[in-house]
Design an enzyme around this catalytic site. Sequence first.
Site, PDB file in Angstrom:
ATOM      1  N   ASN A 227       0.847  -1.190   0.000  1.00 18.11           N
ATOM      2  CA  ASN A 227       0.000   0.000   0.000  1.00 18.11           C
ATOM      3  C   ASN A 227       0.883   1.240   0.000  1.00 18.11           C
ATOM      4  OD1 ASN A 227       0.572   0.717   2.908  1.00 18.11           O
ATOM      5  ND2 ASN A 227      -0.399  -1.287   3.197  1.00 18.11           N
ATOM      6  N   PHE A 341      -4.973   2.379  14.530  1.00 19.32           N
ATOM      7  CA  PHE A 341      -5.228   3.398  13.511  1.00 19.32           C
ATOM      8  C   PHE A 341      -6.215   2.846  12.501  1.00 19.32           C
ATOM      9  CE2 PHE A 341      -1.934   5.810  15.321  1.00 19.32           C
ATOM     10  CZ  PHE A 341      -1.849   7.051  14.674  1.00 19.32           C
TER      11      PHE A 341
END
Length: 419
Positions: A227, A341
């Site tokens: 990513n 997160f």
Amino acid sequence: MVSPLGPGLAGTRILLGISAGIAAYKSAHLARLLKKTGAEVRVVMTEGAQAFITPLTLQALTGEPVRTSLLDPEAEAGMGHIELAKWADIILIAPATADLMARLAHGHADDLLTTLCLATEARCLMAPAMNQAMWRHPATLANADRLGELGWTLLGPDAGDQACGDVGLGRMLEPEAILAQLLSELEPTRDESPEVMPLQRDLAGRRVVITAGPTREALDPVRYLSNHSSGKMGYALAAVCAERGASVSLVSGPVTLTTPPGVERIDVTSATEMLAAVESRMPCDLFIGCAAVADYRAASIGEHKLKKANDDSGLTLELVRNPDIVATVAGREDRPFTVGFAAETQTLEAHAGSKLERKRLDLIVANDVSREGIGFGSDDNAVTLLWKAHDQTQRHSLPVQPKAALAGAIIDHIVSRLP
């Protein structure tokens, strides 16, 4: 206490304690730096320290006799420890070995250095130095906590190559870094301006593990799934925690960032490697899962590069779930305060709130990575903090700001909620 007689440390009486570690060779340079600031420096060495550096070297650099004996007949009334304890404005021990930390944490007074530390009212600081495994041992970390409670300030340790060949957290800070931290610690006492704020050390003695960056999941020897995470947010959090006194282990995916000072960095590639590195640093007081961990990996990795088909049939990959690192940590019997997160592109708070409950987190930091100019790869970010209180989900939004500043605001909030 400390005498503010001009710039730097001019006129300040510093007692430099040296214990038995290979880092003692750096103490000579530290003594010279302290003298150059205008400080008065006297040195006390343990018996073991003299095996690494001679008293004569320190005497030549400071211009003062070096003390090594508890009952020195040449000292005033033969009570050298009381004389020195009253003389010092600051006691700075560098290096401080694991053994010396243990003795001071438990109030031992079996040599000159430990005895005068018990007899003084001076400001006391130490720079730990030891093998990385010794620093990470629960007994050493407990002693560090206890020393903080007793009023000691720990400067470091630093991370990097060690004399024994290991790599990790445990090195003594370089003399220049010790001097810089010493000056920072004392700055509030030297400037009466109301704009000068004391250095925050509200994580002193705490053990913090942070994950950062992306993971890469191999498909074959040349391709992988990943990513766009840059790791900047996790590295900023690690830097803030270290500055505020924590012992920080940063488990990092592949990034091109510089390791923050005083932080132990463990480089990994895949999600399974990241989980293993995290578990090797348990237990801890605070875990922050900031890494963008790939949810899936290939069921099998091609031994050779996967070839393109001769027709237009395409390619089908079989993927399996990766371990959920933050949920695994939150589910431990000795679970730390666990922060996750959530990088989302839609219905931000709904998805983040679901993760908060499902993964049994203490706090989740949610950010909208679809917004232009913030999130992955950017120097700025804006987040919403979510947590549970009285069975209700609470929220607090932090506006767009540089990630370094945002990290400080996030840590402020975490510290306010730490047990």
